[in-house]
Design a protein around this motif. Structure first.
Motif, short mmCIF file in Angstrom:
data_model
loop_
_atom_site.label_atom_id
_atom_site.label_comp_id
_atom_site.label_asym_id
_atom_site.label_seq_id
_atom_site.Cartn_x
_atom_site.Cartn_y
_atom_site.Cartn_z
N GLY A 16 52.97 7.73 44.30
CA GLY A 16 51.81 8.58 44.56
C GLY A 16 51.15 9.06 43.28
O GLY A 16 51.31 8.46 42.21
N SER A 17 50.43 10.18 43.40
CA SER A 17 49.67 10.73 42.28
C SER A 17 50.57 10.91 41.07
O SER A 17 51.63 11.55 41.17
CB SER A 17 49.08 12.09 42.67
OG SER A 17 48.25 11.93 43.79
N ARG A 59 50.11 3.80 45.17
CA ARG A 59 49.39 4.05 46.43
C ARG A 59 47.88 4.10 46.26
O ARG A 59 47.12 3.58 47.09
CB ARG A 59 49.87 5.38 47.01
CG ARG A 59 49.20 5.75 48.32
CD ARG A 59 49.67 7.10 48.84
NE ARG A 59 51.00 7.04 49.44
CZ ARG A 59 52.06 7.72 49.00
NH1 ARG A 59 51.97 8.52 47.94
NH2 ARG A 59 53.23 7.62 49.60
N HIS A 60 47.44 4.76 45.20
CA HIS A 60 45.99 4.92 44.99
C HIS A 60 45.43 3.88 44.04
O HIS A 60 44.26 3.97 43.64
CB HIS A 60 45.70 6.33 44.44
CG HIS A 60 46.20 7.43 45.32
ND1 HIS A 60 45.45 7.97 46.34
CD2 HIS A 60 47.39 8.07 45.36
CE1 HIS A 60 46.16 8.91 46.96
NE2 HIS A 60 47.34 8.99 46.38
N PRO A 68 42.64 9.40 49.45
CA PRO A 68 43.53 9.27 50.62
C PRO A 68 42.84 8.70 51.85
O PRO A 68 43.42 7.87 52.55
CB PRO A 68 44.01 10.70 50.88
CG PRO A 68 43.80 11.43 49.60
CD PRO A 68 42.68 10.76 48.87
N SER A 92 55.52 11.33 46.71
CA SER A 92 54.27 12.05 46.93
C SER A 92 54.26 13.42 46.28
O SER A 92 55.24 14.16 46.36
CB SER A 92 54.06 12.26 48.43
OG SER A 92 53.48 11.12 48.99
N ALA A 93 53.10 13.74 45.68
CA ALA A 93 52.87 15.10 45.20
C ALA A 93 52.47 15.95 46.40
O ALA A 93 51.66 15.51 47.22
CB ALA A 93 51.75 15.10 44.17
N GLY A 189 50.27 17.61 52.14
CA GLY A 189 49.72 16.51 51.34
C GLY A 189 48.68 15.77 52.16
O GLY A 189 48.30 16.21 53.25
N MET A 190 48.24 14.63 51.63
CA MET A 190 47.13 13.92 52.29
C MET A 190 47.43 12.46 52.61
O MET A 190 46.55 11.76 53.11
CB MET A 190 45.89 13.94 51.38
CG MET A 190 45.43 15.31 50.96
SD MET A 190 44.00 15.25 49.87
CE MET A 190 43.94 16.95 49.27
N THR A 191 48.66 11.98 52.35
CA THR A 191 48.82 10.52 52.39
C THR A 191 49.92 9.96 53.29
O THR A 191 49.89 8.75 53.55
CB THR A 191 49.16 10.00 50.97
OG1 THR A 191 50.35 10.65 50.54
CG2 THR A 191 48.04 10.26 50.00
N VAL A 230 48.15 20.04 39.64
CA VAL A 230 48.99 18.98 40.21
C VAL A 230 49.40 18.00 39.11
O VAL A 230 50.59 17.65 38.97
CB VAL A 230 48.24 18.23 41.35
CG1 VAL A 230 49.02 17.01 41.80
CG2 VAL A 230 47.98 19.17 42.53
C1 LIG Z 1 46.02 14.68 42.98
S1 LIG Z 1 46.22 15.96 44.09
C2 LIG Z 1 46.06 15.41 45.74
C3 LIG Z 1 46.63 14.06 46.05
O1 LIG Z 1 48.01 14.00 45.63
C4 LIG Z 1 48.81 13.60 46.73
O2 LIG Z 1 48.83 12.18 46.77
P1 LIG Z 1 50.16 11.31 46.86
O3 LIG Z 1 50.82 11.60 48.17
O4 LIG Z 1 49.70 9.89 46.78
O5 LIG Z 1 51.03 11.72 45.69
C5 LIG Z 1 48.04 14.20 47.90
O6 LIG Z 1 48.47 13.70 49.15
C6 LIG Z 1 46.63 13.87 47.57
O7 LIG Z 1 46.30 12.55 47.89
#
Ligand SMILES: CSC[C@H]1O[C@H](OP(=O)(O)O)[C@H](O)[C@@H]1O
Ligand SMILES: Nc1ncnc2[nH]cnc12
Length: 299
Positions: A16-17, A59-60, A68, A92-93, A189-191, A230
């Motif tokens: 993740g992030s 992921r991103h 997300p 995941s963050a 979180g968002m993912t 974050v």
């Molecule tokens: C960069 S802050 C928000 C972002 O971080 C988390 O993503 P991930 O689960 O891929 O680490 C959160 O869900 C948001 O997408």
């Protein structure tokens, strides 16, 4: 446990992030992988760790170009399935919704509350309908191994907790944050949805290491979450995350029997497809070859 079949696990890691690489991989190779569901977020990084096959996907995407809501979760999961992955570690963050879960702590979540809107969330659309169980969305075996390895590294770990998945990309309002706290949820979180749903449909075990980066916006003594906060916390978390992945892959990668314990996904499609063979749409079946080939095409 049913010991009728032994599994040689292939460990998938979704970073993740702040996590766009993993350490210690041998025979590393970034490879472009196509999927009938579209393009995954990035190339997949193949390699081995102590002889265990593993596959990493940021992921991103590298450089974090995809938000997300725009991630192609189906392509990501399908590509990992095609790569042979049996067990997914999702990193995941997250924001904390509880006082005792401080930035730097890792939470091995065992439940999700899905508040996402409009993200494609199933591989089984018109023409082949399936309903898999989501009662236990996380592999208890994987979560427990990850928690054990994290504790050995001196990381403060919470075993269990609910992760609220919001649509984003904006962070929550304070009223929303308080509402989720009143539900007893642990992190936000968002993912992780629909990622966990799709992993279940594709019969891959899934466990999330939720790394707390902030107190969202409810805590009177802490700043409201920002990307800067974050990223700052993830910079210190990421050393722990990388060490954890380094140790967890060999631990999870041992040859093992087929698992049928809580949250096991390997037979999720047995008895899940309701459309009988004669009513299935062949044009739809073709793109289910990886995720559902075991039940659709084997005799
Ligand atoms: C960069 S802050 C928000 C972002 O971080 C988390 O993503 P991930 O689960 O891929 O680490 C959160 O869900 C948001 O997408
Ligand atoms: N507070 C928060 N809300 C949503 N996603 C996050 N990712 C990290 N912190 C978050």
């Amino acid at each position: 446990m049913v010991a009728d079949k032994m599994i040689e696990p292939v460990i998938g890691v979704i970073g993740g992030s702040g996590l766009y690489e993993i350490d210690g991989l041998e025979n590393r190779e970034w490879r472009r992988c196509e999927s009938p569901w579209g393009s995954p977020s990035d190339e997949l990084l193949f390699g081995t760790l102590d002889g265990v096959k593993c596959v990493f996907l940021p992921r991103h995407g590298r450089g974090h170009p995809i938000p997300p809501s725009r991630l192609n979760y189906r392509a990501n999961i399908d590509a990992l399935k095609r790569a042979g992955v049996t067990d997914i570690i999702s990193l995941s963050a997250v924001g904390s919704l509880k006082e005792e879960l401080a930035p730097g702590h890792f939470v091995l979540v065992d439940q999700f509350i899905d508040l996402t809107q409009g993200r494609p969330r199933t591989f089984f659309e018109e023409g082949c309908v399936a309903h898999v169980s989501m009662g236990e969305p996380v592999s208890a075996r994987m979560a427990s191994t990850l928690a054990d390895e994290a504790e050995k590294l001196g990381i403060t770990v919470a075993r269990g907790g609910s992760y609220v998945v919001i649509e984003g990309p904006q962070f929550s309002t304070r009223a929303e944050s308080e509402l989720y706290r009143s539900w007893g949820a642990s992190v936000i979180g968002m993912t992780n949805m629909p990622e966990a749903r799709l992993a279940r449909e594709a019969e891959m075990n899934y466990a999330t290491v939720a790394m707390v980066t902030d107190y969202d916006c409810w805590h009177e003594e802490h700043e409201h979450v920002t990307v800067e906060a974050v990223v700052r916390t993830m910079k210190s978390n990421s050393k722990h995350a990388r060490e954890l992945v380094r140790r967890a892959i060999p631990a999870l990668g041992r040859t093992r029997p087929l698992c049928t314990g809580p949250g096991a996904a390997e037979r999720a499609l047995d008895n899940a497809i309701i459309t009988p063979p004669e009513a299935r749409d062949f044009s739809v079946l073709a793109r289910l070859d990886a995720v559902a080939g075991r039940v659709l095409f084997s005799s």
